[in-house]
Design a protein around this motif. Structure first.
Motif, mmCIF file in Angstrom:
data_model
loop_
_atom_site.group_PDB
_atom_site.id
_atom_site.type_symbol
_atom_site.label_atom_id
_atom_site.label_comp_id
_atom_site.label_asym_id
_atom_site.label_seq_id
_atom_site.Cartn_x
_atom_site.Cartn_y
_atom_site.Cartn_z
ATOM 1 N N PHE A 15 0.851 -1.202 0.117
ATOM 2 C CA PHE A 15 -0.095 0.044 0.144
ATOM 3 C C PHE A 15 0.915 1.088 -0.044
ATOM 4 O O PHE A 15 0.608 2.282 -0.848
ATOM 5 C CB PHE A 15 -0.841 0.056 1.201
ATOM 6 N N GLY A 16 1.838 1.283 0.873
ATOM 7 C CA GLY A 16 2.928 2.234 0.671
ATOM 8 C C GLY A 16 3.640 2.556 -0.525
ATOM 9 O O GLY A 16 3.917 3.756 -0.930
ATOM 10 N N TYR A 17 3.864 1.365 -1.078
ATOM 11 C CA TYR A 17 4.517 1.691 -2.533
ATOM 12 C C TYR A 17 3.878 2.135 -3.369
ATOM 13 O O TYR A 17 4.378 2.926 -4.324
ATOM 14 C CB TYR A 17 5.041 0.255 -2.869
ATOM 15 N N SER A 18 2.545 1.690 -3.494
ATOM 16 C CA SER A 18 1.538 2.090 -4.442
ATOM 17 C C SER A 18 1.390 3.737 -4.278
ATOM 18 O O SER A 18 1.356 4.622 -5.131
ATOM 19 C CB SER A 18 0.294 1.640 -4.583
ATOM 20 N N GLN A 19 1.188 4.147 -3.015
ATOM 21 C CA GLN A 19 0.979 5.422 -2.592
ATOM 22 C C GLN A 19 2.160 6.484 -2.955
ATOM 23 O O GLN A 19 2.040 7.397 -3.618
ATOM 24 C CB GLN A 19 0.842 5.721 -1.054
ATOM 25 N N SER A 20 3.551 6.012 -2.996
ATOM 26 C CA SER A 20 4.486 6.711 -3.371
ATOM 27 C C SER A 20 4.678 6.990 -4.850
ATOM 28 O O SER A 20 4.994 7.694 -5.551
ATOM 29 C CB SER A 20 5.728 6.154 -2.893
ATOM 30 N N ASP A 21 3.981 5.747 -5.725
ATOM 31 C CA ASP A 21 4.020 5.837 -7.037
ATOM 32 C C ASP A 21 2.895 7.036 -7.441
ATOM 33 O O ASP A 21 3.193 7.714 -8.548
ATOM 34 C CB ASP A 21 3.202 4.547 -8.001
ATOM 35 N N TYR A 22 1.858 7.312 -6.692
ATOM 36 C CA TYR A 22 0.941 8.131 -6.971
ATOM 37 C C TYR A 22 1.552 9.425 -6.693
ATOM 38 O O TYR A 22 1.395 10.516 -7.575
ATOM 39 C CB TYR A 22 -0.449 8.331 -6.042
ATOM 40 N N SER A 64 3.448 15.746 3.269
ATOM 41 C CA SER A 64 2.288 16.839 3.391
ATOM 42 C C SER A 64 1.107 16.371 2.130
ATOM 43 O O SER A 64 -0.009 16.350 2.271
ATOM 44 C CB SER A 64 2.770 18.094 2.746
ATOM 45 N N TRP A 65 1.657 15.543 1.195
ATOM 46 C CA TRP A 65 0.719 15.024 0.058
ATOM 47 C C TRP A 65 -0.065 14.073 0.625
ATOM 48 O O TRP A 65 -1.341 14.005 0.549
ATOM 49 C CB TRP A 65 1.541 14.927 -1.216
ATOM 50 N N ASN A 66 0.565 12.948 1.372
ATOM 51 C CA ASN A 66 -0.095 11.997 1.870
ATOM 52 C C ASN A 66 -1.191 12.245 2.867
ATOM 53 O O ASN A 66 -2.190 11.685 3.114
ATOM 54 C CB ASN A 66 0.955 11.007 2.497
#
Length: 169
Positions: A15-22, A64-66
């Motif tokens: 989940f964290g990896y996909s978030q960083s892709d976004y 900040s984005w997250n």
């Protein structure tokens, strides 16, 4: 218990990896465009230029984005490009889309790009399955091993295996 912990940690990691892709897509949407050229070519006013630069500097880091998009990471696209349309005005925004996104909606461009990694995952899955089966149907091999332990000769007649009955050629 170990399986549960492993599953949860793996789930959080992916989940964290996909978030960083976004977030990387978000950064690319800013860094891939020369904004001084945009301002000059569209003849934006100084206030529009300031609003556009403020929009670009809104989320300087992942944390900040997250905080804003962590629960729904797809939302950054619509929020960002709706804000840009409001800042530029509809006429100038259409010119911007035509020049930088070939007339396509930028949201659709990033939505289309977000699943590009899946073809690599599919290939990786096929390679793993091939390695596990060692080129032989693993279900058939299990049945072959089970019948071989029975010691009645029935293991020689299982489809998918190249073994032939004794005495037959």
């Amino acid at each position: 218990m170990k399986k549960l912990i492993t599953f949860l940690s793996l789930g959080f990691f992916t989940f964290g990896y996909s978030q960083s892709d976004y977030y990387n897509d978000y950064q690319n949407s800013i860094n891939s465009i020369n904004w001084t050229d945009v301002v000059a070519s569209l003849l934006l006013s100084p206030s529009q230029q300031n609003q556009l630069m403020a929009l670009n500097n809104q989320y300087p880091d992942y944390n900040s984005w997250n905080r804003v998009y962590g629960n729904n990471p797809d939302r950054w696209r619509t929020d960002r490009y709706n804000s840009m349309a409001q800042i530029m005005g509809s006429e100038k925004y259409v010119k911007f889309k035509n020049k930088y996104y070939k007339g396509q909606n930028p949201v659709a461009v990033y939505n289309r790009n977000k699943n590009n990694y899946k073809k690599y995952q599919n290939q990786k899955y096929k390679n793993i399955k091939k390695a596990q089966a060692n080129g032989v149907n693993s279900k058939s091999m299990k049945e072959y091993e089970r019948r071989k332990k029975l010691n009645d000769g029935s293991h020689l007649y299982i489809k998918g295996n190249n073994g032939k009955a004794k005495g037959k050629k």
